[in-house]
Design a protein around this motif. Structure first.
Motif: not given
Length: 351
Positions: A242, A178, A206, A176, A209-210, A283, A202, A180, A240
């Motif tokens: 991941t 994002t 993530l 996943l 959620c992953c 990151s 942050q 921002a 960024y």
């Protein structure tokens, strides 16, 4: 909570070094959940400087506990979370590291905390020398990589009766990501860089959620491995992130018994296992004015999910991520390291 702890650490460091220096978050040691929070209640944050050897860095041990009424004694089960932040002092003009006053230990308890900090510092240096970026996998790890590779060949061979179980997912399919823009309201006290606690928040969200997307179940946070902030994140830049599931425990084909179970029921047994899911968050930051991206850190979180699910690496890079996470999980389980704070195995912390 992570943001509050980072802010508390900043305040504690300033009490130690004074207000004439710039203090930034350099890293976070293992964050461990002691007891889950299952009710709405007031929380008490506390911490203190526990290690400062005269260099530019200082360690702050923190804890979060249920707040008790005045005069009511605390209980061991009140402790919710423990962690250690590493902060670095910089000259406000040159932005170069400056020496922090050495911590003076006046009691046996304080000496215990100081020596624990010294041991962690030595452990971090040792881990850097033996990381997979410096040395190749050992014999046991190489044998495991070969075994997983052979298992994949069976999955892909149409003439072989063995097929990849439905609860085994390729690592590349767990990602996943994002991006921002870093807004001014997330800046730190020094106005130009993003607050480290917000960065940590942050990455954690993530990772959660992953893990949820991977398992299709609600993850429960267990711990966060030590991480370092390698580069600052300027206000106005693009961050960024991941997240990737890089390890599950019990892992794929770690032993014959585990693999036989996976091949037999594909994870669909009536009593699903409680699986540990290790998520790595990479990151990077890119400023608007140019296209160069800088690595800001790697963050590692461990969750449990109430399902029998497995992750399967395919490329050499994924194997290295898998082995790195396996080392982290095993090191944490072997030491079962508890931070020296009230309610665990060490002396009390005071605000």
């Amino acid at each position: 909570m992570f943001m509050d702890l980072d802010a508390l650490s900043d305040i504690i460091v300033l009490k130690h070094v004074g207000h004439g220096l710039t203090v930034v978050t350099a890293g976070v040691d293992r964050i461990e959940l002691a007891h889950p929070l299952t009710e709405i209640c007031d929380l008490e944050y506390s911490g203190m400087v526990t290690y400062a050897a005269g260099g530019s860095s200082v360690e702050i041990s923190c804890k979060v506990a249920r707040a008790r009424d005045e005069g009511e004694p605390s209980r061991p089960e009140d402790l919710l979370l423990t962690c250690i932040f590493t902060m670095v002092a910089l000259d406000p003009v040159t932005r170069k590291p400056v020496a922090i006053p050495r911590l003076v230990c006046e009691t046996p308890d304080e000496e215990y905390l100081f020596q624990a900090g010294a041991a962690r510092s030595l452990e971090r240096r040792t881990e850097r020398k033996t990381s997979l970026l410096e040395v190749a996998p050992d014999d046991e790890e190489s044998a495991l990589i070969h075994r997983i590779w052979l298992q994949q060949l069976k999955y892909r061979d149409r003439s072989h009766p063995l097929r990849q179980p439905p609860n085994v997912l390729a690592m590349s399919r767990t990602q996943l990501a994002t991006a921002a823009i870093m807004q001014p309201q997330y800046r730190n006290r020094h106005q130009t860089m993003i607050f480290g606690g917000y960065h940590l928040k942050q990455t954690f969200e993530l990772a959660f959620c992953c893990a949820a997307s991977f398992a299709h179940a609600r993850p429960t946070f267990v711990s966060a491995d030590p991480c370092a902030f390698r580069s600052p994140v300027p206000v106005g830049s693009v961050l960024y992130l991941t997240a990737t599931v890089v390890y599950t425990d019990p892992a794929v084909v770690e032993d014959d018994e585990a693999q036989d179970k996976i091949n037999k029921d594909g994870g669909d047994s009536e009593s699903p296992a409680l699986t540990r899911v290790h998520v790595r968050v990479d990151s990077k930051v890119r400023e608007m004015e140019h296209g160069t991206a800088r690595v800001t850190g790697q963050f590692h979180y461990t969750f449990t999910v109430p399902k029998d699910v497995r992750v399967l690496p395919n490329t050499y890079e994924e194997y290295m991520k898998y082995m790195d996470a396996r080392r982290r999980v095993r090191a944490g389980a072997k030491s079962h390291r508890s931070l020296p704070v009230a309610g665990r195995d060490g002396p009390n912390l005071t605000e």
